[in-house]
Design a protein around this motif. Structure first.
Motif, PDB file in Angstrom:
ATOM      1  N   ASP A   1       0.678  -1.309  -0.060  1.00  0.00           N
ATOM      2  CA  ASP A   1      -0.096   0.057   0.007  1.00  0.00           C
ATOM      3  C   ASP A   1       0.828   1.404   0.121  1.00  0.00           C
ATOM      4  N   ASN A   2       2.153   1.132   0.562  1.00  0.00           N
ATOM      5  CA  ASN A   2       3.006   2.404   0.524  1.00  0.00           C
ATOM      6  C   ASN A   2       3.886   2.261  -0.534  1.00  0.00           C
ATOM      7  N   SER A   3       3.784   1.437  -1.700  1.00  0.00           N
ATOM      8  CA  SER A   3       4.873   1.123  -2.758  1.00  0.00           C
ATOM      9  C   SER A   3       4.379   0.793  -4.004  1.00  0.00           C
ATOM     10  N   GLY A   4       4.631  -0.175  -4.437  1.00  0.00           N
ATOM     11  CA  GLY A   4       4.205  -0.425  -5.718  1.00  0.00           C
ATOM     12  C   GLY A   4       5.027  -1.423  -6.761  1.00  0.00           C
ATOM     13  N   PRO A   5       4.521  -1.833  -8.241  1.00  0.00           N
ATOM     14  CA  PRO A   5       5.294  -2.709  -8.826  1.00  0.00           C
ATOM     15  C   PRO A   5       6.482  -1.784  -9.529  1.00  0.00           C
ATOM     16  N   VAL A   6       7.341  -2.424 -10.222  1.00  0.00           N
ATOM     17  CA  VAL A   6       8.677  -1.781 -10.909  1.00  0.00           C
ATOM     18  C   VAL A   6       8.481  -1.937 -12.464  1.00  0.00           C
ATOM     19  N   LEU A   7       7.730  -2.697 -13.070  1.00  0.00           N
ATOM     20  CA  LEU A   7       7.629  -2.900 -14.421  1.00  0.00           C
ATOM     21  C   LEU A   7       6.185  -3.157 -14.843  1.00  0.00           C
ATOM     22  N   PHE A   8       5.813  -2.651 -16.098  1.00  0.00           N
ATOM     23  CA  PHE A   8       4.456  -2.702 -16.537  1.00  0.00           C
ATOM     24  C   PHE A   8       4.660  -2.945 -18.060  1.00  0.00           C
TER      25      PHE A   8
ATOM     26  N   ASP B   1       5.778  -9.196 -24.981  1.00  0.00           N
ATOM     27  CA  ASP B   1       6.620 -10.516 -24.817  1.00  0.00           C
ATOM     28  C   ASP B   1       5.950 -11.937 -24.383  1.00  0.00           C
ATOM     29  N   GLU B   2       4.709 -11.446 -23.961  1.00  0.00           N
ATOM     30  CA  GLU B   2       3.502 -12.449 -23.452  1.00  0.00           C
ATOM     31  C   GLU B   2       2.297 -12.191 -24.130  1.00  0.00           C
ATOM     32  N   PRO B   3       1.368 -12.996 -24.309  1.00  0.00           N
ATOM     33  CA  PRO B   3       0.096 -12.855 -24.751  1.00  0.00           C
ATOM     34  C   PRO B   3      -1.077 -12.234 -23.800  1.00  0.00           C
ATOM     35  N   TYR B   4      -0.149 -11.814 -22.834  1.00  0.00           N
ATOM     36  CA  TYR B   4      -1.193 -11.048 -21.639  1.00  0.00           C
ATOM     37  C   TYR B   4      -0.516  -9.898 -21.303  1.00  0.00           C
TER      38      TYR B   4
ATOM     39  N   LEU C   1       1.252   3.239 -25.257  1.00  0.00           N
ATOM     40  CA  LEU C   1       2.331   3.264 -25.773  1.00  0.00           C
ATOM     41  C   LEU C   1       2.914   2.196 -26.417  1.00  0.00           C
ATOM     42  N   ASN C   2       2.302   0.929 -25.688  1.00  0.00           N
ATOM     43  CA  ASN C   2       2.390  -0.275 -26.384  1.00  0.00           C
ATOM     44  C   ASN C   2       4.071  -0.556 -26.393  1.00  0.00           C
ATOM     45  N   ARG C   3       4.591  -0.420 -24.904  1.00  0.00           N
ATOM     46  CA  ARG C   3       5.844  -0.922 -24.695  1.00  0.00           C
ATOM     47  C   ARG C   3       5.931  -0.701 -23.157  1.00  0.00           C
ATOM     48  N   PRO C   4       7.069  -1.598 -22.655  1.00  0.00           N
ATOM     49  CA  PRO C   4       6.983  -1.629 -21.292  1.00  0.00           C
ATOM     50  C   PRO C   4       7.351  -0.298 -20.537  1.00  0.00           C
TER      51      PRO C   4
END
Length: 424
Positions: A271-278, A284-287, A389-392
Motif C-alpha cells: 500500500d505504500n509502494s508498488g510494482p517496478v515494471l508494466f 513479450d507475452e500474450p497477456y 504506448l505499446n511498450r514496457p
C-alpha cells in the motif's frame, strides 16, 4: 416527463428551499457543533455530486441512516438533478439542488461530500471540497493521473480531511480474509496473481450531435480536451459509455483494476509502494502484466482463475476470492481456519460507507484513504500508459517516477483546459 420550463422552475425552487428549516426537522450539523466528535443530536450533512448510476446506491444509503442527512445534490443534467431532489426530499424537504458544484461547496453547513462523477473530475472536486473544509468519499479510481494522485495525498494532509476511496472490496469479509491468508504466509511465497478485468469496446470517433437542452456539456468535459458531443461519449453505462474513453478514465485498468489491483496491493503489503515494471499485452507475452521487485507477477485476463475474480498462487497453496463472500483455497481447510496469535490481522471494515461516516465522527483514517487510493490508482494508470504506448514501462515506486523513458514520463499527468486548473 415535465417540460424543460417546469424543470428549471423546479430546480430554482429547490435551491431556494435550502434556506428554509421549516420544511424539515432541525438537526445541528457536525460543522456547527465543531470538528471534534459530534454530539448525540448532530447529523452529518452530506452533499452528493454527480447523480448518475453509482450515486443511486449512495443516495439510498445516506438517506436511510439516522446520523446522516442528504442536504444537497448536484448534477449537470437537469433531469437527473430533479430525480435526485425528488428522492432525497422524501426524508429532507430542505434538500437543495445545484448544477454548479461551487455553490454546494460554498455552503458552510455541508460537512461532507460524495463524488460520483466520471474519473476526470475526481481530483479537482475532491481537492476543492477538502479545501472548503469538507470530508470526502470519492469513487474509484481516485484520480485520472499519477500527478493528480500526488496532489490528492497532499491535500488530504494539508486540510486534515477524512477521505474514503470507493474501493469497497476492502470492506468485504472474503477479500479481507484472502489478504490475511496471503499476508500471514499460509500459501508460502506468492509467485503469481491472476486478475479478471474484462474488456470495453474500442473508443470510437462519433459524429457531432446537438447538445440536449438541460445538460452542461462544456462543464462535463471540464479539464479534458474538447470533443464534439455525442450521447455515447457521455453515457452512464457500466459496460461502456464514457468509461471506454481514455480522456475520462483508464478503461478496464481503472474500472475493475481499481478493485482487483487494490486487493492485490493490500494482500502483498504494498500500500505504500508498488510494482517496478508494466508490460502491455502482446509485447513479450500474450497477456498484460506487471511485476514487483521480488518477481511477483500480476497477470490480467489470462490463466485459470478457477471461477474467481482474483487468484493468488503461492509455493505452498492458493487462495481464490470473489464478491458475494466467495473464497476458496488450496488446501481447502485454509478458508475456514481462524487466524492465530502470530497471524496478520488487517484493518476490519464491514461497511465501506459506514467506515467513512465513522471516520468523520472519530477523525480516524478510513480503510482506503488518499495514500492508498493513490498507490492503487498509480498501478491502474501505469498499466494504461504501457497499453497506450505499446511498450514496457519501468517505475520507481519510491521516487514515484517513470524511468528511462522521458516521453512516457510526460504521461504521468495530462494537460488541463484553461479554466479547469487543479485547485491548490
Amino acid at each position: 416527463m415535465s417540460s424543460p420550463q417546469n424543470r428549471r422552475t423546479f430546480l430554482k425552487k429547490g435551491a431556494i428551499a435550502a434556506a428554509s428549516t421549516l420544511a424539515a426537522p432541525m438537526f445541528l450539523s457536525a460543522a456547527t457543533l465543531g470538528r471534534g466528535q459530534p454530539g448525540p443530536n448532530s447529523r452529518i450533512n452530506i452533499g452528493l455530486i454527480g447523480n448518475g448510476l453509482i450515486m443511486r446506491g449512495h443516495r439510498s444509503y445516506y438517506r436511510g441512516r439516522d446520523n446522516t442527512v442528504v442536504a444537497a445534490v448536484c448534477d449537470l443534467y437537469d433531469d437527473r438533478l430533479q430525480d435526485a431532489l425528488e428522492e432525497c426530499r422524501k426524508e429532507n424537504n430542505a434538500c437543495a439542488g445545484y448544477k454548479d458544484y461551487e455553490e454546494l461547496l460554498a455552503r458552510k453547513d455541508i460537512d461532507a461530500v460524495v463524488i460520483g462523477t466520471p474519473d476526470h473530475w475526481h481530483a479537482a472536486l475532491s481537492i476543492a471540497a477538502m479545501k472548503a473544509g469538507k470530508d470526502v468519499y470519492v469513487e474509484k479510481p481516485m484520480t485520472l493521473t499519477i500527478e493528480e494522485g500526488k496532489a490528492m495525498v497532499a491535500a488530504e494532509k494539508r486540510y486534515n480531511r477524512i477521505l474514503q476511496v470507493g474501493s469497497q472490496q476492502r470492506s468485504e469479509r472474503a477479500f479481507r480474509k484472502a489478504a490475511e491468508i496471503v499476508r500471514s504466509g499460509w500459501i508460502g511465497k506468492v509467485k503469481e496473481v491472476y486478475c479478471g478485468l474484462g474488456s470495453f469496446p474500442a473508443p470510437t470517433a462519433y459524429p457531432e450531435h446537438p447538445v440536449p437542452e438541460g445538460f452542461d456539456y462544456e462543464k462535463w468535459l471540464g479539464p479534458s480536451p474538447w470533443e464534439p458531443y455525442h450521447e455515447e461519449r457521455v453515457k452512464s453505462n457500466y459496460g461502456g459509455g464514457w468509461r471506454c474513453f481514455w480522456e475520462y478514465g483508464s478503461r478496464k485498468n481503472g474500472d475493475w483494476g481499481a478493485h482487483h489491483y487494490d486487493i492485490t496491493q493490500w494482500a502483498l503489503n504494498r500500500d505504500n509502494s508498488g510494482p517496478v515494471l508494466f508490460v502491455p499485452k502482446g509485447y513479450d507475452e500474450p497477456y498484460q502484466y506487471y511485476e514487483y521487485d521480488d518477481g511477483i507477477r500480476v497477470i490480467r485476463d489470462w490463466g485459470d482463475r478457477k471461477g474467481h475474480m482474483i487468484r493468488f498462487v503461492g509455493e505452498e497453496g492458493e487462495v481464490m476470492v470473489s464478491r458475494g463472500g466467495r473464497i476458496d483455497t488450496t488446501p481447502t481447510s485454509l478458508a475456514g481456519t481462524p487466524l492465530g496469535p502470530s497471524d496478520q490481522r488487517l484493518y476490519k471494515s464491514d461497511d465501506h460507507r459506514g467506515n467513512w461516516v465513522e471516520g468523520i465522527y472519530t477523525r480516524k483514517p478510513t480503510i482506503c484513504p488518499a495514500t492508498v487510493g493513490h498507490r492503487t490508482g498509480t498501478v491502474c494508470q501505469l498499466s494504461g500508459i504501457a497499453e497506450r504506448l505499446n511498450r514496457p514501462i519501468k517505475w520507481d515506486p519510491k521516487a514515484e517516477q517513470i524511468l528511462d523513458d522521458p516521453y512516457a514520463a510526460r504521461w504521468q499527468d495530462r494537460p488541463r483546459r484553461a479554466g479547469y486548473e487543479l485547485p491548490a
